[in-house]
Every structure is written in structure tokens, then in C-alpha cells.
Motif scaffolding. Structure first.
Motif, PDB file in Angstrom:
ATOM      1  N   LYS A   1      10.434 -38.580 -23.494  1.00  0.00           N
ATOM      2  CA  LYS A   1       9.348 -38.069 -22.674  1.00  0.00           C
ATOM      3  C   LYS A   1       8.137 -38.159 -22.937  1.00  0.00           C
ATOM      4  N   ARG A   2       8.051 -38.125 -24.447  1.00  0.00           N
ATOM      5  CA  ARG A   2       6.461 -38.073 -25.210  1.00  0.00           C
ATOM      6  C   ARG A   2       6.058 -39.508 -25.006  1.00  0.00           C
ATOM      7  N   MET A   3       7.022 -40.334 -25.165  1.00  0.00           N
ATOM      8  CA  MET A   3       6.768 -41.898 -25.017  1.00  0.00           C
ATOM      9  C   MET A   3       6.263 -42.418 -23.871  1.00  0.00           C
ATOM     10  N   LEU A   4       6.748 -41.871 -22.801  1.00  0.00           N
ATOM     11  CA  LEU A   4       6.452 -42.223 -21.353  1.00  0.00           C
ATOM     12  C   LEU A   4       4.919 -41.628 -21.491  1.00  0.00           C
ATOM     13  N   LYS A   5       4.582 -40.428 -21.669  1.00  0.00           N
ATOM     14  CA  LYS A   5       3.309 -39.798 -21.588  1.00  0.00           C
ATOM     15  C   LYS A   5       2.504 -40.720 -22.751  1.00  0.00           C
ATOM     16  N   ARG A   6       2.853 -41.115 -23.784  1.00  0.00           N
ATOM     17  CA  ARG A   6       1.999 -42.300 -24.776  1.00  0.00           C
ATOM     18  C   ARG A   6       1.599 -43.243 -24.214  1.00  0.00           C
ATOM     19  N   ILE A   7       2.205 -44.006 -23.312  1.00  0.00           N
ATOM     20  CA  ILE A   7       2.024 -45.291 -22.815  1.00  0.00           C
ATOM     21  C   ILE A   7       1.310 -45.069 -21.207  1.00  0.00           C
ATOM     22  N   HIS A   8       1.370 -43.721 -20.873  1.00  0.00           N
ATOM     23  CA  HIS A   8       0.909 -43.565 -19.506  1.00  0.00           C
ATOM     24  C   HIS A   8       1.871 -44.037 -18.457  1.00  0.00           C
ATOM     25  N   PHE A   9       3.000 -44.195 -18.609  1.00  0.00           N
ATOM     26  CA  PHE A   9       3.758 -44.958 -17.762  1.00  0.00           C
ATOM     27  C   PHE A   9       3.678 -44.597 -16.092  1.00  0.00           C
ATOM     28  N   CYS A  10       3.600 -45.531 -15.321  1.00  0.00           N
ATOM     29  CA  CYS A  10       3.487 -45.121 -13.916  1.00  0.00           C
ATOM     30  C   CYS A  10       4.505 -45.976 -13.222  1.00  0.00           C
ATOM     31  N   ASP A  11       4.282 -45.990 -11.909  1.00  0.00           N
ATOM     32  CA  ASP A  11       5.119 -46.686 -10.909  1.00  0.00           C
ATOM     33  C   ASP A  11       4.975 -48.348 -10.964  1.00  0.00           C
ATOM     34  N   GLN A  12       3.459 -48.547 -11.302  1.00  0.00           N
ATOM     35  CA  GLN A  12       3.238 -50.026 -11.411  1.00  0.00           C
ATOM     36  C   GLN A  12       3.786 -50.710 -12.579  1.00  0.00           C
TER      37      GLN A  12
END
Length: 226
Positions: free
Chosen positions: A16-27
Motif C-alpha cells: 500500500k505504501r508503494m502504491l502511494k509512493r508511485i502515485h498509482f492511478c487508473d491510467q
């Protein structure tokens, strides 16, 4: 952007921290190169989360194979298990499967079936062309001679193979793998993504206390979550 990470091994909070770190989005698109489950406590939790994201694509790792092969053997009723199956469960638990089993057992019947069906969608490998670079993604790969003759390989080569990271397999593509913690490839890369000889090894050993690594394949920029 297109990202790759590997060997989450139940480290849900780091994921979860990594998803925030890379600003993971639908695109964006994220490839997870196997071993989502076992050792850490959050493997089933990670599976349930990524099942809801069509842009998160899991590849098959050896721990995923083991988990699926045994969890699907659990009887619907309280029937006794075959002795050979019991022994297989014992060995799996010794290799980190107990926490995955516990998480699976906590699910209701429908969720259990959803998880088992999801395991069946995992890809063996994926090839991508991004910004003039060709990438081959898999949990691991075999030795160079086998890899140069891809048709001679079987699926086990991409979950249990032993790459020679000291050799450059190809000059026109990058091999992106997990499976082997980078500190075992080269001590100077402990806890960091390894990039040499057109190998990109991204298992930083997060479940053993190192950061979780992630690479953006568009830019080859690396990210870490602790």
C-alpha cells in the motif's frame, strides 16, 4: 506509466505504501512478478485488493503455485485429507504457507472460490515494448542456453529457474525478474534493485526486513517503500 514489483510475500502495508509512493492511478499498469503470498501475513489481503484492479497484472511465482495447488484440495466438508496431501501442507507451512492458509480459512465460501479462480488467471511471463526498449517479465528465468531457445522452455523454468546474472542474455531486451533477493546476487545491491547486463532484478527481500522495490519501465526509475 508501467511499473513492476515482485515478491510481496504478504507485505500488505509495504504494498500500500508503494502504491502511494508511485502515485498509482487508473491510467497506470502494474505487473507483480510472482510470490504475492506466503511468509508475511497479508497475502490473501493483497490478492483480494488486486482482484479489484484490472490494471494490476500478476505473474506466477513458485509460492503462488504451491498455495493454489494445496488450497484447491481443501474439502468442502470435514472429510479427512489424504496422508500425502497432509505432508504437502506440512512442507508448505514450513516454507511460509501457514499465514496464507490462515487468511484463506478466514474467508467465506464465495471469497475462497474467487481467490482460487483468480490464481488461475496469473500469467507465466509477459513481453512489453516501451519507449524503444523490449522487456521480458517473469518470476525468474532459466540459464542462458535455455532462454535463448524459448520454445524449449517449460512453465517451471519461469518460476524455479536459476538465472546467470553475470551473463548478458540479450542485447536487444531487458529481463525483469524477482525470486532471488538482490543481496544474494550481489551483496552491494542488498535492499536495492539490481541492474546489470540487461538484467533487472527487483526482489529486494522486503519480507526479510528490506525495502520493497518497484521500477517504472517507462523511465527505469526505481522506487522503494519501507
Amino acid at each position: 506509466m508501467i511499473y513492476a514489483m515482485s515478491d510481496l510475500h504478504g507485505c500488505y502495508n509495504l504494498f500500500k505504501r508503494m502504491l502511494k509512493r508511485i502515485h498509482f492511478c487508473d491510467q497506470d499498469t502494474l505487473y507483480i512478478l510472482g510470490d504475492i503470498v506466503d511468509r508475511g501475513a497479508g497475502g490473501i489481503q493483497i490478492l483480494l485488493e488486486i482482484m479489484g484492479h484490472s490494471n494490476i497484472i500478476p505473474l506466477l511465482g513458485n509460492h503462488d503455485v504451491m498455495a493454489y495447488s494445496l488450497l484447491k484440495k481443501l474439502p468442502l466438508k470435514k472429510d479427512p485429507l489424504d496422508e500425502n496431501v497432509i505432508e504437502a501442507f506440512r512442507l508448505w507451512f514450513l516454507d511460509g504457507g501457514a499465514k496464507t492458509f490462515k487468511g484463506f480459512q478466514s474467508l467465506d465460501k464465495n471469497k475462497r472460490n474467487d481467490v482460487l479462480m483468480f490464481f488461475k488467471t496469473f500469467k507465466i511471463y509477459k513481453e512489453l515494448d516501451i519507449n524503444g526498449r523490449h522487456f521480458f517479465l517473469s518470476h525468474t528465468v532459466p540459464e542462458k542456453e535455455r532462454m535463448l531457445d524459448l520454445d524449449s522452455c517449460n512453465w517451471e523454468d519461469f518460476i524455479l529457474g536459476e538465472p546467470d546474472y553475470g551473463q548478458q542474455y540479450f542485447y536487444d531486451r531487458y529481463i525483469v525478474t524477482g525470486h532471488t533477493p538482490t543481496g544474494l546476487i550481489d551483496k552491494s545491491f542488498a535492499g536495492k534493485i539490481y541492474q546489470k547486463h540487461h538484467h533487472i532484478a527487483i526482489d529486494c527481500g522486503a519480507v526479510f526486513g528490506n525495502p520493497l522495490g518497484c521500477i517504472c519501465l517507462d523511465t527505469l526509475k526505481t522506487f522503494y517503500a519501507e
